[in-house]
Enzyme design. Structure first.
Site, PDB file in Angstrom:
ATOM      1  N   LYS A 233     -50.392  29.750  -7.585  1.00 41.75           N
ATOM      2  CA  LYS A 233     -51.203  30.833  -8.622  1.00 41.75           C
ATOM      3  C   LYS A 233     -50.312  31.588  -9.268  1.00 41.75           C
ATOM      4  O   LYS A 233     -50.688  32.196 -10.166  1.00 41.75           O
ATOM      5  CB  LYS A 233     -51.260  32.001  -7.086  1.00 41.75           C
ATOM      6  CG  LYS A 233     -52.935  31.517  -6.194  1.00 41.75           C
ATOM      7  CD  LYS A 233     -54.486  30.945  -7.327  1.00 41.75           C
ATOM      8  CE  LYS A 233     -55.074  30.594  -6.550  1.00 41.75           C
ATOM      9  NZ  LYS A 233     -56.176  29.840  -6.299  1.00 41.75           N
TER      10      LYS A 233
ATOM     11  N   SER B 198     -55.195  34.603  -7.453  1.00 36.40           N
ATOM     12  CA  SER B 198     -54.981  35.761  -6.355  1.00 36.40           C
ATOM     13  C   SER B 198     -53.867  37.146  -6.133  1.00 36.40           C
ATOM     14  O   SER B 198     -53.281  36.894  -7.562  1.00 36.40           O
ATOM     15  CB  SER B 198     -54.585  35.093  -5.249  1.00 36.40           C
ATOM     16  OG  SER B 198     -54.406  35.502  -4.145  1.00 36.40           O
TER      17      SER B 198
ATOM     18  N   TYR C  35     -49.269  28.850  -1.517  1.00 33.70           N
ATOM     19  CA  TYR C  35     -49.922  29.535  -1.822  1.00 33.70           C
ATOM     20  C   TYR C  35     -49.672  30.595  -3.092  1.00 33.70           C
ATOM     21  O   TYR C  35     -49.736  30.794  -4.190  1.00 33.70           O
ATOM     22  CB  TYR C  35     -51.283  30.710  -0.842  1.00 33.70           C
ATOM     23  CG  TYR C  35     -52.575  30.810  -2.008  1.00 33.70           C
ATOM     24  CD1 TYR C  35     -53.565  29.952  -2.546  1.00 33.70           C
ATOM     25  CD2 TYR C  35     -52.519  32.518  -1.677  1.00 33.70           C
ATOM     26  CE1 TYR C  35     -54.509  30.256  -2.655  1.00 33.70           C
ATOM     27  CE2 TYR C  35     -53.520  32.695  -2.462  1.00 33.70           C
ATOM     28  CZ  TYR C  35     -54.483  31.580  -2.890  1.00 33.70           C
ATOM     29  OH  TYR C  35     -56.369  32.022  -3.441  1.00 33.70           O
TER      30      TYR C  35
HETATM   31  N1  LIG Z   1     -61.801  34.482  -1.290  1.00 31.62           N
HETATM   32  C1  LIG Z   1     -60.780  35.294  -2.161  1.00 31.62           C
HETATM   33  O1  LIG Z   1     -60.777  36.386  -0.229  1.00 31.62           O
HETATM   34  C2  LIG Z   1     -60.229  34.651  -2.608  1.00 31.62           C
HETATM   35  C3  LIG Z   1     -58.977  35.602  -2.476  1.00 31.62           C
HETATM   36  C4  LIG Z   1     -58.511  35.693  -3.728  1.00 31.62           C
HETATM   37  C5  LIG Z   1     -58.107  33.996  -4.888  1.00 31.62           C
HETATM   38  N2  LIG Z   1     -59.191  33.157  -4.028  1.00 31.62           N
HETATM   39  C6  LIG Z   1     -59.292  31.385  -5.383  1.00 31.62           C
HETATM   40  O2  LIG Z   1     -61.046  32.070  -5.160  1.00 31.62           O
HETATM   41  C7  LIG Z   1     -61.205  30.620  -5.388  1.00 31.62           C
HETATM   42  C8  LIG Z   1     -62.376  30.190  -4.648  1.00 31.62           C
HETATM   43  O3  LIG Z   1     -62.249  30.441  -3.430  1.00 31.62           O
HETATM   44  P1  LIG Z   1     -63.333  31.085  -2.377  1.00 31.62           P
HETATM   45  O4  LIG Z   1     -63.725  32.103  -1.064  1.00 31.62           O
HETATM   46  O5  LIG Z   1     -64.596  31.202  -3.128  1.00 31.62           O
HETATM   47  O6  LIG Z   1     -63.430  29.147  -1.364  1.00 31.62           O
HETATM   48  P2  LIG Z   1     -64.343  28.510  -0.504  1.00 31.62           P
HETATM   49  O7  LIG Z   1     -63.055  27.698   0.558  1.00 31.62           O
HETATM   50  O8  LIG Z   1     -65.500  29.639   0.121  1.00 31.62           O
HETATM   51  O9  LIG Z   1     -64.698  27.521  -1.507  1.00 31.62           O
HETATM   52  C9  LIG Z   1     -64.463  26.634  -2.530  1.00 31.62           C
HETATM   53  C10 LIG Z   1     -65.136  25.546  -3.106  1.00 31.62           C
HETATM   54  O10 LIG Z   1     -64.116  24.847  -3.843  1.00 31.62           O
HETATM   55  C11 LIG Z   1     -64.501  23.650  -3.284  1.00 31.62           C
HETATM   56  N3  LIG Z   1     -62.851  23.271  -2.817  1.00 31.62           N
HETATM   57  C12 LIG Z   1     -62.195  22.993  -2.338  1.00 31.62           C
HETATM   58  N4  LIG Z   1     -61.214  22.132  -2.761  1.00 31.62           N
HETATM   59  C13 LIG Z   1     -61.890  21.356  -4.181  1.00 31.62           C
HETATM   60  C14 LIG Z   1     -61.696  19.962  -4.142  1.00 31.62           C
HETATM   61  N5  LIG Z   1     -60.176  19.667  -3.906  1.00 31.62           N
HETATM   62  N6  LIG Z   1     -61.863  19.965  -5.324  1.00 31.62           N
HETATM   63  C15 LIG Z   1     -63.500  20.316  -5.504  1.00 31.62           C
HETATM   64  N7  LIG Z   1     -63.472  21.388  -5.256  1.00 31.62           N
HETATM   65  C16 LIG Z   1     -63.434  21.368  -3.714  1.00 31.62           C
HETATM   66  C17 LIG Z   1     -65.076  24.492  -2.232  1.00 31.62           C
HETATM   67  O11 LIG Z   1     -66.159  22.828  -1.727  1.00 31.62           O
HETATM   68  C18 LIG Z   1     -65.732  25.238  -2.512  1.00 31.62           C
HETATM   69  O12 LIG Z   1     -67.452  24.907  -3.125  1.00 31.62           O
HETATM   70  C19 LIG Z   1     -59.729  29.675  -4.983  1.00 31.62           C
HETATM   71  O13 LIG Z   1     -59.591  29.693  -5.696  1.00 31.62           O
HETATM   72  C20 LIG Z   1     -59.129  30.887  -4.188  1.00 31.62           C
HETATM   73  O14 LIG Z   1     -57.784  31.083  -3.941  1.00 31.62           O
HETATM   74  C21 LIG Z   1     -59.906  34.070  -3.112  1.00 31.62           C
END
Ligand SMILES: NC(=O)c1ccc[n+]([C@@H]2O[C@H](COP(=O)([O-])OP(=O)(O)OC[C@H]3O[C@@H](n4cnc5c(N)ncnc54)[C@H](O)[C@@H]3O)[C@@H](O)[C@H]2O)c1
Length: 262
Positions: free
Chosen positions: A163, A146, A159
């Protein structure tokens, strides 16, 4: 010819957190490119939904429930994939997330939890899958970071640390696994997922302000991340140990509401 290099026909990809958001976006793009997707997450109904979406579009996918916080689940995820398909070509360590908390209120347990959720999980799954990839002489691992992995942002210290470690895990692991396995990382800005929607719901006007503070003036989509990830898995890709910023051009945080001075 160049587009042919993006085809993943016959390859098997494990994607954690594939039940929604970024993980689902990567899963659908990889499936369209011809890979068989092992969609993993904790919530069965959500990964079943991703599998159904992929199958409806003519792709191949299976759902395997696993909690990335549990080593036994990650070992079983790899074992199940090997039993069913006999190969692992791609691992995407995507599951993870954030809890907003000011520094003085973060408990030791919560700090450790963030590290395990975002970083130890990627270490463990990579370690379980790598022997199979090494034996095959090829493979691609993608970690998901991130902007918080390289920017200091108030209210998300644990976080940021986790990260940041994910990015270092990428660099160090890439050196250990070269030349057979490539290890790269995508460092995301704001991507429109259920997790981001929750943040938007916390304060009115959040999305507009965040987009105004983003050089490209919009949030990204899970498919944008799928496209970047696809390049990293492409035939002959000349990248390893790299951190790619897919974030709309951020040089600073675009989070509009910041915590006051302590
Ligand atoms: N969406 C953003 O703006 C953003 C920005 C920077 C980084 N990220 C990173 O992208 C990744 C995905 O984020 P997202 O926004 O799609 O999240 P989200 O919460 O929308 O989806 C997360 C997914 O991961 C699964 N999950 C969560 N904890 C889990 C666990 N302990 N074991 C197995 N599965 C698990 C959930 O069931 C879901 O399918 C993360 O690593 C997050 O830190 C997202």
């Amino acid at each position: 010819m160049a587009l042919e290099r993006l085809r993943l026909d016959g390859q098997v990809a494990i994607i954690t957190g594939a039940g929604r958001g970024v993980g689902r976006g990567i899963a659908t793009v990889f499936a369209e490119a011809g890979a068989t997707i092992v969609c993993s997450a904790r919530t069965r109904t959500e990964i079943d939904e991703t599998v159904a979406m992929i199958e409806a579009a003519g792709g191949k996918a299976v759902a395997v429930t696993a909690d990335v916080m549990k080593k036994a689940d990650l070992d079983a995820l790899v074992a199940t994939t090997m039993e069913r398909f006999g190969r692992i070509d791609i691992v995407v360590n995507n599951a993870g997330g954030i809890v907003y908390r000011p520094f003085l209120e973060i408990s030791e347990e919560e700090f450790r939890f963030h590290f395990d959720w975002n970083t130890t999980s990627s270490f463990l799954l990579s370690q379980a899958a790598a022997p199979h990839m090494l034996k095959a002489g090829r493979g691609s691992i993608i970690n998901i970071s991130s902007g918080a992995g390289h920017l200091g942002i108030r209210g998300m210290l644990s976080y940021c640390v986790a990260k940041g470690a994910t990015e270092q895990l990428t660099r160090a692991l890439a050196q250990e696994l070269a030349p057979k396995i490539r290890v790269n990382c995508l460092a995301l800005g704001a991507i429109m997922t259920p997790a981001l929607q929750q943040t938007f719901d916390m304060q009115e006007g959040y999305r507009d302000k965040l987009e105004a503070l983003t050089p490209l003036k919009t949030v990204g989509t899970p498919e944008d991340i799928g496209m970047a990830a696809l390049y990293l898995c492409s035939e002959g890709c000349y990248a390893t140990s790299a951190i790619y910023h897919i974030d709309g051009g951020l040089q600073d945080t675009n989070l509009p509401f910041r915590l006051p001075d302590l």
